[in-house]
Motif scaffolding. Structure first.
Motif, PDB file in Angstrom:
ATOM      1  N   LYS A 139      51.328  54.257  23.654  1.00  0.00           N
ATOM      2  CA  LYS A 139      50.251  55.166  23.886  1.00  0.00           C
ATOM      3  C   LYS A 139      50.466  56.326  24.629  1.00  0.00           C
ATOM      4  CE  LYS A 139      45.450  55.273  25.038  1.00  0.00           C
ATOM      5  NZ  LYS A 139      44.426  54.913  25.964  1.00  0.00           N
ATOM      6  N   GLU A 140      51.157  56.358  25.686  1.00  0.00           N
ATOM      7  CA  GLU A 140      51.111  57.521  26.558  1.00  0.00           C
ATOM      8  C   GLU A 140      52.430  58.353  26.230  1.00  0.00           C
ATOM      9  OE1 GLU A 140      50.978  56.187  30.689  1.00  0.00           O
ATOM     10  OE2 GLU A 140      49.096  54.990  30.006  1.00  0.00           O
ATOM     11  N   GLN A 141      53.665  57.739  26.252  1.00  0.00           N
ATOM     12  CA  GLN A 141      54.717  58.398  25.985  1.00  0.00           C
ATOM     13  C   GLN A 141      55.391  58.724  24.659  1.00  0.00           C
ATOM     14  OE1 GLN A 141      56.554  59.856  28.209  1.00  0.00           O
ATOM     15  NE2 GLN A 141      55.510  58.965  30.151  1.00  0.00           N
ATOM     16  N   MET A 142      54.964  57.630  23.745  1.00  0.00           N
ATOM     17  CA  MET A 142      55.358  57.870  22.261  1.00  0.00           C
ATOM     18  C   MET A 142      54.280  58.655  21.487  1.00  0.00           C
ATOM     19  SD  MET A 142      58.164  56.928  22.284  1.00  0.00           S
ATOM     20  CE  MET A 142      59.295  56.624  23.535  1.00  0.00           C
ATOM     21  N   MET A 143      53.020  58.573  22.048  1.00  0.00           N
ATOM     22  CA  MET A 143      51.655  59.237  21.660  1.00  0.00           C
ATOM     23  C   MET A 143      51.396  58.579  20.341  1.00  0.00           C
ATOM     24  SD  MET A 143      51.106  61.282  23.486  1.00  0.00           S
ATOM     25  CE  MET A 143      51.799  61.967  25.037  1.00  0.00           C
ATOM     26  N   SER A 144      51.747  57.285  20.057  1.00  0.00           N
ATOM     27  CA  SER A 144      51.404  56.520  19.000  1.00  0.00           C
ATOM     28  C   SER A 144      50.007  55.560  18.782  1.00  0.00           C
ATOM     29  CB  SER A 144      52.731  55.755  18.563  1.00  0.00           C
ATOM     30  OG  SER A 144      52.381  54.966  17.427  1.00  0.00           O
ATOM     31  N   GLY A 145      50.285  54.802  20.120  1.00  0.00           N
ATOM     32  CA  GLY A 145      49.133  53.781  20.405  1.00  0.00           C
ATOM     33  C   GLY A 145      48.977  52.899  19.006  1.00  0.00           C
ATOM     34  N   ALA A 146      50.318  52.353  18.609  1.00  0.00           N
ATOM     35  CA  ALA A 146      50.287  51.344  17.288  1.00  0.00           C
ATOM     36  C   ALA A 146      49.997  49.851  17.903  1.00  0.00           C
ATOM     37  CB  ALA A 146      51.488  51.333  16.817  1.00  0.00           C
ATOM     38  N   ILE A 147      50.111  49.557  19.190  1.00  0.00           N
ATOM     39  CA  ILE A 147      49.732  48.240  19.455  1.00  0.00           C
ATOM     40  C   ILE A 147      48.621  48.141  20.712  1.00  0.00           C
ATOM     41  CG2 ILE A 147      51.850  47.066  18.908  1.00  0.00           C
ATOM     42  CD1 ILE A 147      52.849  47.905  21.631  1.00  0.00           C
ATOM     43  N   GLY A 148      47.973  47.209  20.966  1.00  0.00           N
ATOM     44  CA  GLY A 148      46.812  47.144  21.752  1.00  0.00           C
ATOM     45  C   GLY A 148      46.762  45.614  22.117  1.00  0.00           C
ATOM     46  N   PHE A 149      45.877  45.578  23.192  1.00  0.00           N
ATOM     47  CA  PHE A 149      45.506  43.988  23.512  1.00  0.00           C
ATOM     48  C   PHE A 149      44.160  43.542  22.622  1.00  0.00           C
ATOM     49  CE2 PHE A 149      47.547  45.141  27.798  1.00  0.00           C
ATOM     50  CZ  PHE A 149      48.265  44.151  27.649  1.00  0.00           C
ATOM     51  N   ILE A 150      44.328  42.393  22.483  1.00  0.00           N
ATOM     52  CA  ILE A 150      42.988  41.632  21.812  1.00  0.00           C
ATOM     53  C   ILE A 150      42.637  40.547  22.657  1.00  0.00           C
ATOM     54  CG2 ILE A 150      43.437  42.799  19.562  1.00  0.00           C
ATOM     55  CD1 ILE A 150      43.991  39.780  18.805  1.00  0.00           C
ATOM     56  N   GLY A 151      41.579  40.162  22.352  1.00  0.00           N
ATOM     57  CA  GLY A 151      40.980  38.431  22.987  1.00  0.00           C
ATOM     58  C   GLY A 151      40.865  38.854  24.695  1.00  0.00           C
ATOM     59  N   ARG A 152      40.701  37.602  24.992  1.00  0.00           N
ATOM     60  CA  ARG A 152      40.360  37.693  26.530  1.00  0.00           C
ATOM     61  C   ARG A 152      40.915  36.167  27.056  1.00  0.00           C
ATOM     62  NH1 ARG A 152      34.439  36.324  26.309  1.00  0.00           N
ATOM     63  NH2 ARG A 152      34.140  36.419  23.868  1.00  0.00           N
ATOM     64  N   GLY A 153      41.171  36.349  28.318  1.00  0.00           N
ATOM     65  CA  GLY A 153      41.488  35.058  28.915  1.00  0.00           C
ATOM     66  C   GLY A 153      42.918  34.463  28.498  1.00  0.00           C
ATOM     67  N   GLU A 154      43.122  33.352  28.143  1.00  0.00           N
ATOM     68  CA  GLU A 154      44.114  32.833  27.848  1.00  0.00           C
ATOM     69  C   GLU A 154      44.562  33.167  26.028  1.00  0.00           C
ATOM     70  OE1 GLU A 154      44.513  28.633  27.293  1.00  0.00           O
ATOM     71  OE2 GLU A 154      42.212  28.367  26.265  1.00  0.00           O
ATOM     72  N   LYS A 155      43.531  33.952  25.702  1.00  0.00           N
ATOM     73  CA  LYS A 155      43.780  34.132  24.086  1.00  0.00           C
ATOM     74  C   LYS A 155      44.163  35.669  23.896  1.00  0.00           C
ATOM     75  CE  LYS A 155      41.032  30.732  21.726  1.00  0.00           C
ATOM     76  NZ  LYS A 155      39.667  30.339  22.385  1.00  0.00           N
ATOM     77  N   ARG A 156      44.265  36.200  25.179  1.00  0.00           N
ATOM     78  CA  ARG A 156      44.683  37.749  25.181  1.00  0.00           C
ATOM     79  C   ARG A 156      46.185  37.746  24.605  1.00  0.00           C
ATOM     80  NH1 ARG A 156      42.845  42.340  27.615  1.00  0.00           N
ATOM     81  NH2 ARG A 156      44.257  43.541  28.960  1.00  0.00           N
ATOM     82  N   GLU A 157      46.462  38.750  23.828  1.00  0.00           N
ATOM     83  CA  GLU A 157      47.749  38.860  23.288  1.00  0.00           C
ATOM     84  C   GLU A 157      47.998  40.487  22.902  1.00  0.00           C
ATOM     85  OE1 GLU A 157      48.743  36.917  19.761  1.00  0.00           O
ATOM     86  OE2 GLU A 157      46.252  36.646  19.170  1.00  0.00           O
ATOM     87  N   VAL A 158      49.261  40.853  22.618  1.00  0.00           N
ATOM     88  CA  VAL A 158      49.315  42.348  22.085  1.00  0.00           C
ATOM     89  C   VAL A 158      49.577  42.201  20.794  1.00  0.00           C
ATOM     90  CG1 VAL A 158      51.030  44.053  22.194  1.00  0.00           C
ATOM     91  CG2 VAL A 158      50.266  42.903  24.301  1.00  0.00           C
ATOM     92  N   VAL A 159      49.080  42.785  19.937  1.00  0.00           N
ATOM     93  CA  VAL A 159      49.067  42.957  18.359  1.00  0.00           C
ATOM     94  C   VAL A 159      48.792  44.495  17.888  1.00  0.00           C
ATOM     95  CG1 VAL A 159      48.537  40.708  17.976  1.00  0.00           C
ATOM     96  CG2 VAL A 159      46.761  42.467  18.021  1.00  0.00           C
ATOM     97  N   THR A 160      49.025  44.610  16.556  1.00  0.00           N
ATOM     98  CA  THR A 160      48.803  45.802  16.147  1.00  0.00           C
ATOM     99  C   THR A 160      47.415  45.513  15.258  1.00  0.00           C
ATOM    100  OG1 THR A 160      49.912  44.738  13.870  1.00  0.00           O
ATOM    101  CG2 THR A 160      51.220  46.218  15.171  1.00  0.00           C
ATOM    102  N   PRO A 161      46.850  46.695  14.913  1.00  0.00           N
ATOM    103  CA  PRO A 161      45.353  46.367  14.251  1.00  0.00           C
ATOM    104  C   PRO A 161      45.272  45.411  13.216  1.00  0.00           C
ATOM    105  CG  PRO A 161      45.687  48.516  14.825  1.00  0.00           C
ATOM    106  CD  PRO A 161      46.937  47.896  15.153  1.00  0.00           C
ATOM    107  N   PHE A 162      44.541  44.361  13.183  1.00  0.00           N
ATOM    108  CA  PHE A 162      44.416  43.615  12.007  1.00  0.00           C
ATOM    109  C   PHE A 162      45.694  42.952  11.651  1.00  0.00           C
ATOM    110  CE2 PHE A 162      42.044  47.390  10.602  1.00  0.00           C
ATOM    111  CZ  PHE A 162      40.788  46.694  10.811  1.00  0.00           C
ATOM    112  N   ARG A 163      46.749  42.792  12.724  1.00  0.00           N
ATOM    113  CA  ARG A 163      48.091  41.960  12.682  1.00  0.00           C
ATOM    114  C   ARG A 163      49.042  42.227  11.430  1.00  0.00           C
ATOM    115  NH1 ARG A 163      47.292  37.492  16.087  1.00  0.00           N
ATOM    116  NH2 ARG A 163      45.160  37.171  16.886  1.00  0.00           N
ATOM    117  N   THR A 164      48.675  43.581  10.933  1.00  0.00           N
ATOM    118  CA  THR A 164      49.653  43.841   9.696  1.00  0.00           C
ATOM    119  C   THR A 164      50.507  44.757  10.361  1.00  0.00           C
ATOM    120  OG1 THR A 164      47.716  45.335   9.345  1.00  0.00           O
ATOM    121  CG2 THR A 164      47.856  43.414   8.153  1.00  0.00           C
TER     122      THR A 164
END
Lengths: 155, 232
Positions: free
Chosen positions: B136-161
């Motif tokens: 997000k900050e250096q590549m100015m892309s923001g292609a990945i993000g966190f979803i879920g909470r607690g033990e289900k938190r993970e890093v994914v792309t939107p819609f997992r595609t």
């Protein structure tokens, strides 16, 4: 897809990204879930990154990314209901509807969900069908409830 | 730009007031382990390894130094029992989650952790958020993000595609402390390695200097095994 409808909802909140959850729940009331192209439109309109929007949608349990059934059955598994045998009720629903928790029947009639407390512990074990409570559930009541729902379309 | 005076491990120091405590401590040469901190990214304070103890009138408290701004007159202790115990526990937990991370294995050996009390798993993410912030900050892309909470938190792309805005630059993998070649120690993969602690290499002064990524001659490993045998 009627994107103008979405635009109208967003404009109602004056395209303010801090009202994101309100916008999303209003859209979900319209479609019963949040389709991908609609979400893309929302991100575009509110000028927020898609990743952030997807994070919000996944954070709250009420937002759904897949179509849900006409009747959403929520079975309470809170402490009081758990003690009164809510797991048996949930299993009975699973057996009768032939789906697992979180799934939807193929004819899009029922979605089965579990929740942690519905705030009416004295009625336990409780299930909820859309906005109505069904208290003191047991296997017989589960059967008659499902029969009523699937035959008349009303409950 | 003002200067503030603080006390670090009993020694008075003067640092720039715009710094965070971690920056000040590193400037003063105090070694603070971190995993989620990167100089080019906004501090996140999620790995908690940079915890230090701060003395106040009401007692002491643990703060994450990467997020804590320096203040006039604060008393900082960086390696008290409480801090070190906390850090060791954190490394132990993270290592149990991702035993194939060389960064974590090295950190464990450095801290002298000799056994893991938790069930070993084989995950590939400690949720430090470096990749998300870098994208997000250096590549100015923001292609990945966190979803879920607690033990289900993970890093994914939107819609997992496959993301439309990802440029396949690989920066997320470059910065990741977990996705890397596993440790080439003498314990099997998926366990605590500890080679840096136990093995005395013949070709270098310490184990860390061996080119672990290459096939090494293994003589030090054999010697280590001999030492174990002698002990038992």
């Amino acid at each position: 897809m009627e994107l103008e409808k979405i635009d109208k909802i967003i404009e109602k909140y004056s395209s303010d990204s801090s009202s994101l959850t309100s916008i999303l729940s209003e859209i979900q009331a319209e479609y019963s879930f949040l389709p991908q192209d609609v979400l893309k439109r929302v991100a575009e309109k509110l000028e927020i990154p898609m990743t952030q929007l997807f994070g919000v949608v996944n954070f709250y349990k009420i937002f759904k990314l897949e179509p849900s059934g006409k009747y959403i059955i929520r079975v309470c598994l809170g402490t009081a209901c758990h003690v009164k045998g809510a797991h048996g009720i949930l299993e009975e629903f699973e057996r009768k509807l032939k789906i697992r928790v979180g799934e939807t029947t193929k004819d899009l009639a029922f979605t089965l969900e579990k929740v942690n407390c519905l705030g009416c512990c004295s009625l336990g074990p409780v299930a909820m069908v859309n906005d109505d409570h069904c208290g003191q559930m047991n296997a017989v009541k589960v059967n008659s409830l499902l029969k009523r729902l699937s035959s008349s379309g009303k409950y | 730009m003002g200067i503030v005076t603080l006390k670090v491990n009993g020694i008075e120091a003067r640092v720039d007031e715009s710094w965070t405590l971690l920056e000040a401590l590193r400037f003063l040469g105090v070694e603070i382990p971190t995993l989620c901190h990167h100089d080019g990214l906004t501090p996140y304070g999620v790995c908690r390894l940079c915890m230090v103890e701060i003395e106040e009138k009401s007692g002491t408290k643990l703060v994450t130094s990467c997020l804590y701004p320096v203040k006039e007159g604060i008393v900082v202790k960086t390696h008290t029992d409480r801090v070190v115990k906390g850090r060791r526990m954190l490394v132990e937990l993270m290592l149990a989650r991702c035993p194939n991370s060389k960064t974590l294995q090295d950190l464990a050996s450095k801290m002298g952790i000799e056994n893991i009390r938790f069930k070993m798993k084989n995950e590939d993410c400690i949720l430090c958020g470096l990749c998300v912030r870098l994208c997000k900050e250096q590549m100015m892309s923001g292609a990945i993000g966190f979803i879920g909470r607690g033990e289900k938190r993970e890093v994914v792309t939107p819609f997992r595609t496959k993301s439309e805005i990802c440029r396949n630059c690989g920066a997320c993998m470059y910065v990741c402390p977990v996705v890397e070649l596993p440790c080439r120690g003498y314990n099997p993969q998926g366990e605590l390695c500890n080679s840096c602690l136990r093995v005395v290499p013949e070709c270098a002064d310490e184990y860390g200097q061996i080119m672990c990524y290459l096939e090494s001659c293994g003589s030090c490993v054999k010697k280590g095994e001999m030492n174990e045998l002698v002990k038992t």
